[in-house]
Design a protein around this motif. Structure first.
Motif, PDB file in Angstrom:
ATOM      1  N   THR A 260      -5.533   8.946   4.066  1.00 60.19           N
ATOM      2  CA  THR A 260      -4.337   9.038   3.219  1.00 60.19           C
ATOM      3  C   THR A 260      -3.030   8.893   4.025  1.00 60.19           C
ATOM      4  OG1 THR A 260      -4.548  11.447   3.378  1.00 60.19           O
ATOM      5  CG2 THR A 260      -5.482  10.415   1.435  1.00 60.19           C
TER       6      THR A 260
ATOM      7  N   PHE B  53       1.393   9.235   4.751  1.00 60.43           N
ATOM      8  CA  PHE B  53       2.306  10.374   4.954  1.00 60.43           C
ATOM      9  C   PHE B  53       3.154  10.696   3.729  1.00 60.43           C
ATOM     10  CE2 PHE B  53       5.410   7.003   5.838  1.00 60.43           C
ATOM     11  CZ  PHE B  53       6.533   7.508   5.202  1.00 60.43           C
TER      12      PHE B  53
ATOM     13  N   LYS C  74      -9.444  12.248   5.840  1.00 62.54           N
ATOM     14  CA  LYS C  74      -8.659  12.104   7.076  1.00 62.54           C
ATOM     15  C   LYS C  74      -7.195  11.954   6.634  1.00 62.54           C
ATOM     16  CE  LYS C  74      -6.628   9.754   9.626  1.00 62.54           C
ATOM     17  NZ  LYS C  74      -5.170   9.965   9.886  1.00 62.54           N
TER      18      LYS C  74
ATOM     19  N   GLU D 299      -1.672  12.136  10.034  1.00 60.55           N
ATOM     20  CA  GLU D 299      -1.424  13.096  11.115  1.00 60.55           C
ATOM     21  C   GLU D 299       0.032  13.575  11.125  1.00 60.55           C
ATOM     22  OE1 GLU D 299      -1.966   9.927  11.176  1.00 60.55           O
ATOM     23  OE2 GLU D 299      -1.416   8.934  13.059  1.00 60.55           O
TER      24      GLU D 299
ATOM     25  N   GLY E 285      -2.329   3.306   2.296  1.00 58.02           N
ATOM     26  CA  GLY E 285      -1.414   3.212   3.436  1.00 58.02           C
ATOM     27  C   GLY E 285      -0.767   1.846   3.470  1.00 58.02           C
ATOM     28  N   SER E 286      -0.394   1.419   4.659  1.00 60.11           N
ATOM     29  CA  SER E 286       0.322   0.148   4.781  1.00 60.11           C
ATOM     30  C   SER E 286      -0.644  -1.036   4.655  1.00 60.11           C
ATOM     31  CB  SER E 286       1.038   0.108   6.128  1.00 60.11           C
ATOM     32  OG  SER E 286       0.087   0.263   7.156  1.00 60.11           O
TER      33      SER E 286
ATOM     34  N   GLY F 223      -2.515  -0.873  -0.369  1.00 59.76           N
ATOM     35  CA  GLY F 223      -1.557  -1.179   0.680  1.00 59.76           C
ATOM     36  C   GLY F 223      -0.114  -0.993   0.258  1.00 59.76           C
TER      37      GLY F 223
ATOM     38  N   CYS G 299       5.450   4.149  -2.595  1.00 63.05           N
ATOM     39  CA  CYS G 299       4.915   2.785  -2.722  1.00 63.05           C
ATOM     40  C   CYS G 299       5.308   2.182  -4.058  1.00 63.05           C
ATOM     41  CB  CYS G 299       3.403   2.797  -2.572  1.00 63.05           C
ATOM     42  SG  CYS G 299       2.615   3.647  -3.925  1.00 63.05           S
TER      43      CYS G 299
ATOM     44  N   GLU H  99       8.420  -4.943   3.756  1.00 61.92           N
ATOM     45  CA  GLU H  99       8.475  -3.658   3.061  1.00 61.92           C
ATOM     46  C   GLU H  99       9.340  -2.734   3.924  1.00 61.92           C
ATOM     47  OE1 GLU H  99       5.004  -1.025   3.095  1.00 61.92           O
ATOM     48  OE2 GLU H  99       5.505  -0.362   1.070  1.00 61.92           O
TER      49      GLU H  99
ATOM     50  N   PHE I  21      -4.836   3.495 -11.077  1.00 64.35           N
ATOM     51  CA  PHE I  21      -3.677   3.090 -10.274  1.00 64.35           C
ATOM     52  C   PHE I  21      -4.092   1.989  -9.313  1.00 64.35           C
ATOM     53  CE2 PHE I  21      -0.965   3.041  -6.668  1.00 64.35           C
ATOM     54  CZ  PHE I  21       0.267   3.549  -7.027  1.00 64.35           C
TER      55      PHE I  21
HETATM   56  P1  NAD Z   1      -0.238   3.916   7.549  1.00 60.29           P
HETATM   57  O1  NAD Z   1      -0.982   2.687   7.161  1.00 60.29           O
HETATM   58  O2  NAD Z   1       0.512   3.913   8.824  1.00 60.29           O
HETATM   59  O3  NAD Z   1      -1.241   5.171   7.627  1.00 60.29           O
HETATM   60  C1  NAD Z   1      -2.098   5.501   6.581  1.00 60.29           C
HETATM   61  C2  NAD Z   1      -3.322   6.209   7.147  1.00 60.29           C
HETATM   62  O4  NAD Z   1      -4.018   5.320   8.020  1.00 60.29           O
HETATM   63  C3  NAD Z   1      -2.995   7.442   7.968  1.00 60.29           C
HETATM   64  O5  NAD Z   1      -3.956   8.430   7.714  1.00 60.29           O
HETATM   65  C4  NAD Z   1      -3.061   6.947   9.411  1.00 60.29           C
HETATM   66  O6  NAD Z   1      -3.459   7.947  10.314  1.00 60.29           O
HETATM   67  C5  NAD Z   1      -4.113   5.863   9.330  1.00 60.29           C
HETATM   68  N1  NAD Z   1      -3.860   4.756  10.258  1.00 60.29           N
HETATM   69  C6  NAD Z   1      -2.651   4.288  10.673  1.00 60.29           C
HETATM   70  N2  NAD Z   1      -2.825   3.248  11.515  1.00 60.29           N
HETATM   71  C7  NAD Z   1      -4.150   3.046  11.617  1.00 60.29           C
HETATM   72  C8  NAD Z   1      -4.950   2.118  12.326  1.00 60.29           C
HETATM   73  N3  NAD Z   1      -4.407   1.171  13.095  1.00 60.29           N
HETATM   74  N4  NAD Z   1      -6.296   2.192  12.212  1.00 60.29           N
HETATM   75  C9  NAD Z   1      -6.849   3.127  11.429  1.00 60.29           C
HETATM   76  N5  NAD Z   1      -6.145   4.045  10.731  1.00 60.29           N
HETATM   77  C10 NAD Z   1      -4.810   4.004  10.825  1.00 60.29           C
HETATM   78  O7  NAD Z   1       0.711   4.277   6.310  1.00 60.29           O
HETATM   79  P2  NAD Z   1       1.797   5.424   6.227  1.00 60.29           P
HETATM   80  O8  NAD Z   1       2.942   5.036   7.093  1.00 60.29           O
HETATM   81  O9  NAD Z   1       1.173   6.749   6.400  1.00 60.29           O
HETATM   82  O10 NAD Z   1       2.216   5.307   4.690  1.00 60.29           O
HETATM   83  C11 NAD Z   1       3.195   4.412   4.222  1.00 60.29           C
HETATM   84  C12 NAD Z   1       2.543   3.143   3.698  1.00 60.29           C
HETATM   85  O11 NAD Z   1       1.595   3.477   2.694  1.00 60.29           O
HETATM   86  C13 NAD Z   1       3.539   2.208   3.014  1.00 60.29           C
HETATM   87  O12 NAD Z   1       3.220   0.900   3.380  1.00 60.29           O
HETATM   88  C14 NAD Z   1       3.297   2.456   1.540  1.00 60.29           C
HETATM   89  O13 NAD Z   1       3.648   1.379   0.694  1.00 60.29           O
HETATM   90  C15 NAD Z   1       1.826   2.700   1.526  1.00 60.29           C
HETATM   91  N6  NAD Z   1       1.429   3.449   0.350  1.00 60.29           N
HETATM   92  C16 NAD Z   1       0.755   2.784  -0.612  1.00 60.29           C
HETATM   93  C17 NAD Z   1       0.384   3.448  -1.754  1.00 60.29           C
HETATM   94  C18 NAD Z   1      -0.357   2.721  -2.836  1.00 60.29           C
HETATM   95  O14 NAD Z   1      -0.822   3.395  -3.729  1.00 60.29           O
HETATM   96  N7  NAD Z   1      -0.494   1.420  -2.794  1.00 60.29           N
HETATM   97  C19 NAD Z   1       0.679   4.810  -1.914  1.00 60.29           C
HETATM   98  C20 NAD Z   1       1.345   5.468  -0.889  1.00 60.29           C
HETATM   99  C21 NAD Z   1       1.718   4.769   0.242  1.00 60.29           C
END
Ligand code: NAD
Length: 504
Positions: A155, A157, A181, A184, A233-234, A256, A289, A389, A456
């Motif tokens: 998940t 941040f 997970k 962090e 995440g991203s 993403g 997001c 983004e 969603f």
């Molecule tokens: P992130 O991708 O950096 O991290 C998300 C998760 O992945 C965290 O738990 C992190 O520890 C883990 N992670 C990060 N880099 C990794 C890697 N290289 N390998 C494996 N795991 C890794 O995202 P973030 O900065 O925590 O959150 C913001 C992003 O999430 C934005 O891009 C946002 O648009 C997106 N987001 C999307 C939604 C959706 O529903 N589509 C919802 C919330 C956030």
């Protein structure tokens, strides 16, 4: 600048088989208070053995949990619903402290997470299969859905409670066991939720947490006992998780990033559109997001709309999330704040007009990771502020001449998470809903996050996988279908028949 360390720094650990477990990895990360720029916690990072221990605990709990009657599993969700409801404020405090969002916004996050627990309370009904009597003479056929086994969630941040609840409520109610997970950067809420899950009567081992980073994620992706991965995440990470997870034979849904456009037609109510653009652009400091990051202003609506947005921005109070007068908190890290501020600079260099410059906000003078709301006008596709983004309080206005030009721009965008149209013309709104290649659409609604009994998910680079998250598609994701063909004939009528079975 020296980093301040707050009193009572919390040690955040794993949660395995119903208890806190200390890490032996020797690796950890700092949990920061983004409003103060100070250290408030230390989170231990899992190594491969610790991930394996969490998966083993989940695997050991699976057989008994999947055999637990549906109404008993539902009962735990009812109890969890009540516990989360009782502790709304406690959870919101953690969210606000670690993420920086305002308390009011954090309470909204808890409410939207709670909806998913409510949905999961209906699991006996949701898992009803289908039954066809007399598919052939004396033969009945029925379909059931069964849990997958150990499933994992990773998940982001920005929603440290809601997104875990999107996943865990349905996953567990369906009879799976779960390994989370969390991000962090904001690990505290997950441990609090784990305690509530235990209090709700969910047996130890059904819900587990491994804290950490890529090391933990990579192990979950390759672990042979993990059947499915839900990721939010991203986009670059989502794509990698999807590719690796599916290559390793897992079911994956990886949500993403986004670039959400709000289309304002010339007949729209300017004040309503401006209220919506400001609320959806700057709420949670743009770190949603589903935040609106681009306003597509059609024709003559642009000038009055920009004026109305600017008037509203001037009134936004930027400050710490725990100050009741703050409407917008800090960004998550100093690096992220500086990166977001960099888009204001690049926009200016590329020919956009900086109508409101958030770098001038008074909050920038504190140690917190603040950036005031910013408004960019005359933005064009191809500029960095349009293509990337930003994930911060920067709203871009693109002036377009026609509806068709605007829809083409949205459809050409690689992301397809959310979008909205503002108009008083029902026909135009219906056409937009038909034309637009985006997974979640708002009609005069700027943040169209579906309620928990819908699902969603975005399209294109906003979601990798076939099924959206939570709601009916969430139940589908966390279960697999089985079709049973059955007959109870008189043994006396039995005979060998080498022909392919067909309806008689
Ligand atoms: P992130 O991708 O950096 O991290 C998300 C998760 O992945 C965290 O738990 C992190 O520890 C883990 N992670 C990060 N880099 C990794 C890697 N290289 N390998 C494996 N795991 C890794 O995202 P973030 O900065 O925590 O959150 C913001 C992003 O999430 C934005 O891009 C946002 O648009 C997106 N987001 C999307 C939604 C959706 O529903 N589509 C919802 C919330 C956030």
């Amino acid at each position: 600048m020296a980093t301040v360390i707050a009193e009572n720094v919390q040690q955040v650990q794993h949660w395995i088989a119903g208890s806190s477990v200390a890490s032996k990895s020797g690796r950890s990360g700092k949990v920061m208070d983004p409003a103060m720029g100070s250290v408030i916690g230390n989170v231990e990072f899992a190594n491969v053995d610790e991930v394996d221990a969490a998966v083993a605990a989940a695997k050991a709990a699976f057989a008994e949990w999947r055999a637990t009657p549906l109404s008993r599993r539902a009962e735990t969700m009812f109890k969890l619903r009540s516990l989360v409801d009782t502790h709304r404020n406690d959870i919101a405090q953690i969210l606000s402290r670690e993420n920086g969002k305002t308390l009011a916004d954090a309470l909204g996050e808890v409410a939207r997470g709670l909806e998913n627990v409510e949905f999961a309370c209906g699991i006996p009904n949701l898992l009803k299969g289908g039954y066809s009597e007399q598919s052939s003479r004396g033969v009945d056929v029925y379909q059931i859905r069964q849990p997958l086994g150990v499933v994992a969630g990773i998940t982001p941040f920005n929603f440290p409670a809601m997104v875990p609840l999107w996943m865990l409520a349905n996953a567990i109610a369906c009879g799976n066991t779960f390994v989370l997970k969390p991000s962090e950067k904001v690990p505290g809420a997950s441990v609090f939720l784990a305690q509530l899950v235990k209090q709700a009567g969910v047996p130890d081992g059904v819900f587990n947490i491994v804290q950490g980073d890529k090391v933990a994620v990579d192990r979950l992706l390759e672990h042979p006992d993990v059947r499915a991965i839900s990721f939010v995440g991203s986009t670059p990470v989502a794509r990698a998780i999807y590719e690796t997870g599916t290559r390793n034979g897992k079911r994956v849904q990886a949500l993403g990033g986004a670039k959400n456009h709000m289309l304002v037609l010339p007949d729209a109510d300017i004040n309503m559109a401006a209220d919506a653009a400001v609320s959806a652009g700057y709420g949670a400091a743009g770190e949603r997001c589903m935040a609106i990051s681009v306003v597509l202003a059609v024709g003559a609506v642009a000038d009055p709309l920009i004026d109305a947005i600017r008037t509203r921005i001037a009134k936004i109070k930027v400050g710490p999330g725990n100050d009741a007068s703050s409407e917008m908190g800090p960004l998550i890290t100093r690096e992220h704040r500086d990166r977001v501020a960099g888009y204001i600079e690049s926009a200016q260099a590329e020919g956009a007009t900086v109508t409101v410059d958030g770098r001038k906000d008074a909050a920038m003078k504190t140690d917190g990771y603040f950036l005031g709301p910013s408004l960019l006008d005359n933005v064009k596709p191809g500029m960095r502020c349009y293509t990337d983004e930003i994930f911060g309080p920067v709203l871009s206005v693109v002036r377009v001449n026609t509806y068709a030009e605007a829809v083409k721009m949205i459809n050409d965008n690689p992301y397809g998470n959310g979008t909205a149209i503002f108009t008083q013309n029902g026909g135009a709104a219906r056409q937009f809903q038909f034309d637009v290649e985006v997974g979640m659409v708002g009609v005069n609604v700027p943040i169209p996050v579906p309620v928990s009994y819908y699902s969603f998910g975005g399209w294109k680079s906003s979601l990798f996988g076939d099924l959206h998250m939570y709601g009916p598609e969430g139940v589908q994701f966390y279960t697999r279908g089985k079709v049973v063909t059955s007959r109870w004939p008189d043994p006396g009528s039995s005979k060998v028949d080498l022909g392919f079975p067909q309806v008689r």
